[in-house]
Write a protein that holds these residues in place. Structure first.
Motif, PDB file in Angstrom:
ATOM      1  N   ILE A 118       0.839  -1.202   0.000  1.00 60.13           N
ATOM      2  CA  ILE A 118       0.000   0.000   0.000  1.00 60.13           C
ATOM      3  C   ILE A 118       0.879   1.260   0.000  1.00 60.13           C
ATOM      4  CG2 ILE A 118      -1.615   1.340   1.394  1.00 60.13           C
ATOM      5  CD1 ILE A 118      -2.828  -1.375   2.285  1.00 60.13           C
ATOM      6  N   LEU A 119       1.977   1.203   0.761  1.00 67.18           N
ATOM      7  CA  LEU A 119       2.846   2.385   0.848  1.00 67.18           C
ATOM      8  C   LEU A 119       3.478   2.726  -0.489  1.00 67.18           C
ATOM      9  CD1 LEU A 119       4.765   1.991   4.210  1.00 67.18           C
ATOM     10  CD2 LEU A 119       2.766   3.363   3.671  1.00 67.18           C
ATOM     11  N   ILE A 120       3.917   1.684  -1.240  1.00 65.85           N
ATOM     12  CA  ILE A 120       4.622   1.996  -2.483  1.00 65.85           C
ATOM     13  C   ILE A 120       3.676   2.099  -3.670  1.00 65.85           C
ATOM     14  CG2 ILE A 120       6.867   1.084  -1.812  1.00 65.85           C
ATOM     15  CD1 ILE A 120       6.136  -1.479  -3.182  1.00 65.85           C
ATOM     16  N   SER A 121       2.385   1.720  -3.467  1.00 64.11           N
ATOM     17  CA  SER A 121       1.474   1.718  -4.600  1.00 64.11           C
ATOM     18  C   SER A 121       1.067   3.121  -5.013  1.00 64.11           C
ATOM     19  CB  SER A 121       0.211   0.943  -4.241  1.00 64.11           C
ATOM     20  OG  SER A 121      -0.484   1.657  -3.239  1.00 64.11           O
ATOM     21  N   GLY A 122       1.084   4.076  -4.055  1.00 57.96           N
ATOM     22  CA  GLY A 122       0.665   5.433  -4.368  1.00 57.96           C
ATOM     23  C   GLY A 122      -0.832   5.649  -4.217  1.00 57.96           C
ATOM     24  N   VAL A 147       6.848   4.736   6.317  1.00 62.66           N
ATOM     25  CA  VAL A 147       6.266   5.298   5.097  1.00 62.66           C
ATOM     26  C   VAL A 147       7.371   5.921   4.237  1.00 62.66           C
ATOM     27  CG1 VAL A 147       4.689   7.040   4.194  1.00 62.66           C
ATOM     28  CG2 VAL A 147       4.018   5.659   6.142  1.00 62.66           C
ATOM     29  N   MET A 148       8.299   6.606   4.883  1.00 62.16           N
ATOM     30  CA  MET A 148       9.383   7.236   4.119  1.00 62.16           C
ATOM     31  C   MET A 148      10.232   6.167   3.438  1.00 62.16           C
ATOM     32  SD  MET A 148      10.284  10.250   3.332  1.00 62.16           S
ATOM     33  CE  MET A 148      11.568  10.789   2.221  1.00 62.16           C
ATOM     34  N   GLU A 149      10.477   5.055   4.119  1.00 63.42           N
ATOM     35  CA  GLU A 149      11.219   3.943   3.485  1.00 63.42           C
ATOM     36  C   GLU A 149      10.536   3.516   2.196  1.00 63.42           C
ATOM     37  OE1 GLU A 149      13.066   1.542   7.340  1.00 63.42           O
ATOM     38  OE2 GLU A 149      11.441   0.669   6.182  1.00 63.42           O
ATOM     39  N   GLY A 150       9.203   3.391   2.258  1.00 60.24           N
ATOM     40  CA  GLY A 150       8.431   3.002   1.077  1.00 60.24           C
ATOM     41  C   GLY A 150       8.572   4.037  -0.043  1.00 60.24           C
ATOM     42  N   PHE A 151       8.462   5.316   0.337  1.00 58.46           N
ATOM     43  CA  PHE A 151       8.591   6.391  -0.658  1.00 58.46           C
ATOM     44  C   PHE A 151       9.954   6.345  -1.335  1.00 58.46           C
ATOM     45  CE2 PHE A 151       5.437   9.564   1.483  1.00 58.46           C
ATOM     46  CZ  PHE A 151       4.389   8.796   1.018  1.00 58.46           C
ATOM     47  N   LEU A 152      10.984   6.121  -0.513  1.00 63.75           N
ATOM     48  CA  LEU A 152      12.343   6.142  -1.065  1.00 63.75           C
ATOM     49  C   LEU A 152      12.530   5.021  -2.079  1.00 63.75           C
ATOM     50  CD1 LEU A 152      14.171   6.910   2.271  1.00 63.75           C
ATOM     51  CD2 LEU A 152      14.278   8.344   0.236  1.00 63.75           C
ATOM     52  N   ALA A 167      10.093   3.587  -3.811  1.00 64.17           N
ATOM     53  CA  ALA A 167       9.215   3.807  -4.948  1.00 64.17           C
ATOM     54  C   ALA A 167       9.715   4.927  -5.851  1.00 64.17           C
ATOM     55  CB  ALA A 167       7.800   4.115  -4.461  1.00 64.17           C
ATOM     56  N   GLU A 168      10.550   5.817  -5.299  1.00 69.77           N
ATOM     57  CA  GLU A 168      11.028   6.954  -6.097  1.00 69.77           C
ATOM     58  C   GLU A 168      12.500   6.770  -6.452  1.00 69.77           C
ATOM     59  OE1 GLU A 168       9.263   9.608  -7.199  1.00 69.77           O
ATOM     60  OE2 GLU A 168       7.401   8.881  -6.327  1.00 69.77           O
ATOM     61  N   GLY A 169      12.818   5.599  -6.945  1.00 72.42           N
ATOM     62  CA  GLY A 169      14.178   5.338  -7.436  1.00 72.42           C
ATOM     63  C   GLY A 169      15.260   5.564  -6.395  1.00 72.42           C
ATOM     64  N   GLY A 170      15.045   5.032  -5.188  1.00 71.88           N
ATOM     65  CA  GLY A 170      16.058   5.188  -4.145  1.00 71.88           C
ATOM     66  C   GLY A 170      16.078   6.591  -3.567  1.00 71.88           C
ATOM     67  N   GLY A 171      15.087   7.415  -3.917  1.00 74.57           N
ATOM     68  CA  GLY A 171      14.988   8.747  -3.337  1.00 74.57           C
ATOM     69  C   GLY A 171      15.637   9.838  -4.174  1.00 74.57           C
ATOM     70  N   LYS A 172      16.207   9.446  -5.312  1.00 78.75           N
ATOM     71  CA  LYS A 172      16.924  10.463  -6.099  1.00 78.75           C
ATOM     72  C   LYS A 172      15.975  11.478  -6.718  1.00 78.75           C
ATOM     73  CE  LYS A 172      20.789   7.445  -6.872  1.00 78.75           C
ATOM     74  NZ  LYS A 172      20.154   6.355  -6.066  1.00 78.75           N
ATOM     75  N   GLN A 188      15.582   9.493   9.676  1.00 80.42           N
ATOM     76  CA  GLN A 188      16.327   8.239   9.850  1.00 80.42           C
ATOM     77  C   GLN A 188      16.233   7.363   8.611  1.00 80.42           C
ATOM     78  OE1 GLN A 188      14.939   6.457  13.465  1.00 80.42           O
ATOM     79  NE2 GLN A 188      15.621   8.168  14.709  1.00 80.42           N
ATOM     80  N   ALA A 189      15.047   7.327   7.996  1.00 77.46           N
ATOM     81  CA  ALA A 189      14.880   6.515   6.787  1.00 77.46           C
ATOM     82  C   ALA A 189      15.762   7.045   5.660  1.00 77.46           C
ATOM     83  CB  ALA A 189      13.406   6.509   6.360  1.00 77.46           C
ATOM     84  N   ILE A 190      15.837   8.374   5.535  1.00 76.87           N
ATOM     85  CA  ILE A 190      16.664   8.977   4.480  1.00 76.87           C
ATOM     86  C   ILE A 190      18.131   8.610   4.702  1.00 76.87           C
ATOM     87  CG2 ILE A 190      17.434  11.169   3.473  1.00 76.87           C
ATOM     88  CD1 ILE A 190      14.670  12.330   4.303  1.00 76.87           C
ATOM     89  N   LYS A 191      18.553   8.672   5.969  1.00 81.28           N
ATOM     90  CA  LYS A 191      19.948   8.314   6.275  1.00 81.28           C
ATOM     91  C   LYS A 191      20.226   6.847   5.957  1.00 81.28           C
ATOM     92  CE  LYS A 191      20.367  10.273  10.490  1.00 81.28           C
ATOM     93  NZ  LYS A 191      20.996  10.745  11.719  1.00 81.28           N
ATOM     94  N   ASP A 192      19.271   5.968   6.308  1.00 85.27           N
ATOM     95  CA  ASP A 192      19.435   4.534   6.025  1.00 85.27           C
ATOM     96  C   ASP A 192      19.543   4.274   4.529  1.00 85.27           C
ATOM     97  OD1 ASP A 192      19.348   4.024   8.662  1.00 85.27           O
ATOM     98  OD2 ASP A 192      17.319   3.198   8.710  1.00 85.27           O
ATOM     99  N   ALA A 193      18.902   5.129   3.711  1.00 83.05           N
ATOM    100  CA  ALA A 193      18.936   4.926   2.265  1.00 83.05           C
ATOM    101  C   ALA A 193      20.207   5.500   1.657  1.00 83.05           C
ATOM    102  CB  ALA A 193      17.708   5.570   1.620  1.00 83.05           C
ATOM    103  N   GLY A 194      21.110   6.014   2.489  1.00 83.48           N
ATOM    104  CA  GLY A 194      22.389   6.506   1.987  1.00 83.48           C
ATOM    105  C   GLY A 194      22.328   7.937   1.465  1.00 83.48           C
ATOM    106  N   LEU A 195      21.276   8.678   1.821  1.00 84.47           N
ATOM    107  CA  LEU A 195      21.162  10.070   1.393  1.00 84.47           C
ATOM    108  C   LEU A 195      21.309  10.990   2.605  1.00 84.47           C
ATOM    109  CD1 LEU A 195      18.103   9.714  -1.004  1.00 84.47           C
ATOM    110  CD2 LEU A 195      20.477  10.039  -1.683  1.00 84.47           C
TER     111      LEU A 195
END
Lengths: 348, 322
Positions: free
Chosen positions: A305-309, B202-207, B209-214, B232-239
């Protein structure tokens, strides 16, 4: 002594039909559901199965599912044992908050981290024993007995943290929440080890059989010579210990003890995981690994759900829809229809 | 959890503490019916109210309602029986106040509402002190517009609890703030339930889904706790949070200032815990000069950035019970 295999094979399965046990096991509805959820995730987000190596650890959505699912999986391991005795433990979410609060407050007060972790585990054990005493000695129904700590426990945790989020930078606690072992997140390693140990303990000894006996009929089990009260105490203490481990993980994860929110409603996710895993709420038959699979199904859905948008208003609708489908697939009626099909297909 | 979000946001605490120096309320007895202590913000509001009362020589009668309206009604009746000079109420729910407030009105005791409104006739209370949640979001959006200029910027949003008024209002305000700037687009929006753990997840999921956050330029969180999790999620993703991905949020709790001091957060909009200061000022003018204050006193929505001495703000706030 042969090991008890109570739940491994439906009783009405024709004997001599066990030529491919692994294939049979993989056709269980839980594995089909997990595969379906993962497939949908992949369709919604093509990069779902991509796993890369980053900063000395595995990195990807699939790893997130394992990592985020670990606390509920750990709760579900303890919950499985409790539910197998025909009980339930509603207090595990609150015990998570207490354990996290104790560990965080101790390291902030300058105690060594190892001691803080041990203290948190001990507190979890004591909370579990408290539940066990209410259930066995005072003979209170489990749902009521554990409701006491569910409500009061969060208050206790807030007392320990004095209502604020206690933040820390202790490396050991952070390692438990966010570290990695051989590239895998620590919570995943902890959950897997716990699952293996618990499964071996109940299936390679008579313990599992005793738990099932007590769950099916406590009086009969006692007359048969099983020390039911001691066993129940043990089972609730184990659930408390599992909750404390999960509490340490979520606390380490955000580097702070959030007494208001840590573990909030997770007892319900844990019960759901156990039910999806096929353990009966009426006691008896249980399977720890299948409960962990149940936890993974729930988390795969959350991550999807989180990555689906989708917009967040749909979260609960999607989740409940999927759960209804899974539970219908597992219902005795669906099982008997599937069974008939399979026998027909097998004989043809 | 969602309760404290229904609160308002406002003026610079330090400024208010220093300007409100006249002590014409000294000797007055004022009752304060607080909701409870469900959040750090609430605890801070209680301690700031007590400090404000002490500074003005007010004899504050404090009652903690433990999130129950019946306790608040009992407390207000108690205050009326004691014959206090005024009553402050932070109402736990918006309905069911008519009867007890009418009793207060008949006893000629002015009532001031803090940080939440009620559904009751406006002549039953003197004034209400609250923040403007839409404005909080707008201030955050306007900060982002000013910061990124004409550069394209994809924003991800961490919403509060679905359906809660601060989540709805802070979302609306932010969208108003970035309206008309086509270079800023809200690409993803999910609920983090106002908590650190969910904000991080949620931020982990966003990162992912958005190409590693780039492709993410900024994250807007409806409260600071979710922003702390996202960092913290951004830091874990290496950004690097604060430079690779900008972080803007609302509330101004101590931990966001710690992150700001470390260069990991860029802006926060304050929800002041000092609702009592403006309330005492209004009571002062009313009781001593007969001036009837405005019906709705809106507190300031002050923006804090790393230029505002985050380390100092952290030190000043951490003792308030957040």
């Amino acid at each position: 002594m042969t090991r008890p295999t109570v739940e491994l094979r439906p009783a009405h399965e024709p004997p001599g039909h066990r030529h491919r046990p692994w294939a049979e096991a993989l056709l269980r509805p839980q594995f089909l559901a997990l595969a379906a959820v993962l497939l949908v995730n992949w369709l919604l987000f093509p990069g779902f199965f991509t796993i890369t190596w980053q900063d000395g650890r595995l990195f990807g959505s699939l790893i997130d599912v394992l990592n985020r699912g670990a606390p509920v999986a750990i709760l579900a391991i303890g919950m499985t044992a409790v539910i197998a005795t025909k009980g339930v433990d509603l207090s595990v979410g609150a015990v998570m908050a207490i354990a996290g609060a104790v560990a965080a407050s101790m390291v902030v007060a300058g105690w060594p981290a190892g001691l803080a972790v041990l203290a948190a585990l001990a507190v979890g054990l004591v909370c579990g024993l408290w539940n066990g005493v209410l259930v066995t000695v005072l003979q209170i129904q489990p749902i009521i007995a554990t409701l006491v700590l569910m409500v009061a426990g969060r208050g206790l945790a807030q007392l320990v943290t004095e209502g604020s989020i206690v933040t820390f930078s202790d490396p050991l606690l952070i390692f438990i929440g966010t570290g990695s072992v051989l590239g895998l997140p620590t919570p995943v390693v902890i959950a897997l080890s716990l699952m293996l140990c618990a499964t071996l303990l109940v299936r390679r000894t008579a313990l599992g059989l005793l738990i099932e006996a007590v769950g099916v009929n406590r009086s009969a089990a006692r007359f048969a010579g099983i020390r039911a009260s001691a066993l129940l105490l043990l089972v609730y203490a184990f659930a408390g210990l599992c909750a404390a481990i999960a509490g340490l993980i979520v606390t380490g994860d955000i580097r702070g003890a959030d007494a208001n929110n840590a573990g909030l409603w997770l007892e319900l996710d844990a019960i759901l995981a156990v039910v999806i895993g096929g353990t009966s709420l009426l006691g008896g038959r249980f399977s720890i690994p299948m409960s962990v699979v149940g936890a993974m199904i729930i988390q795969a859905m959350n991550t999807g759900i989180l990555i689906s948008g989708f917009s967040p208003e749909f979260n609960l609708v999607v989740k409940s829809g999927v759960i209804i489908v899974i539970l219908v697939l597992q219902s005795p009626m669906a099982a008997s229809i599937l069974q008939k099909r399979r026998i027909k297909g097998g004989r043809a | 959890m969602a309760l404290y979000k229904q609160l308002a946001l406002g003026a610079g605490l330090a400024a208010l503490l220093s300007t409100a120096a006249h002590a014409d309320l000294s000797g007055k007895v004022i009752g304060f019916s607080q909701i409870g202590s469900e959040s750090g913000w609430r605890a801070a509001e209680t301690s700031v109210t007590k400090a404000e009362a002490e500074k003005r020589g007010v004899d504050l009668k404090f009652a903690d309602a433990q999130q129950k309206q019946e306790n608040q009604i009992k407390a207000i009746r108690g205050f009326i029986a004691q014959g206090v000079d005024a009553i402050l109420v932070a109402p736990v729910v918006s309905t069911g106040w008519d009867e007890v407030l009418t009793e207060a009105k008949e006893a000629s005791i002015p009532v001031v509402l803090l940080d939440r409104g009620i559904d009751a006739s406006q002549d039953l209370y003197l004034t209400s002190v609250a923040s403007d949640q839409v404005k909080e979001g707008r201030v955050a959006g306007e900060w982002l517009v000013k910061t990124v200029g004409d550069k394209p910027c994809n924003v991800v949003e961490l919403q509060g609890t679905v359906g809660s008024s601060p989540a709805i209002n802070r979302k609306q305000g932010f969208e108003e703030g970035i309206a008309g700037h086509a270079n800023i687009t809200l690409t993803r929006s999910q609920t983090g339930d106002f908590t650190r753990a969910k904000g991080k997840e949620v931020m982990e999921g966003f990162l992912k889904a958005e190409g590693g956050g780039k492709s993410i330029c900024a994250v807007y969180a409806h409260n600071d706790d979710m922003a702390v999790g996202a960092i913290q999620a951004i830091k874990d993703a290496g950004l690097k949070p604060g430079s690779d991905i900008l972080v803007v949020s609302i509330d101004a709790v101590p931990d966001i200032f710690a992150a700001m001091a470390a260069g990991e957060a860029n802006a926060t909009v304050e929800l002041t815990p000092n609702m009592a200061g403006p309330a005492f000022d209004a009571l002062d003018a009313f009781l001593n000069g007969g001036t009837v204050p405005e019906k709705f006193i809106i507190t300031e929505s002050k923006l804090y950035t790393p230029a505002d001495n985050p380390q100092g703000e952290y030190e000043a706030r951490k003792g308030l019970g957040y």
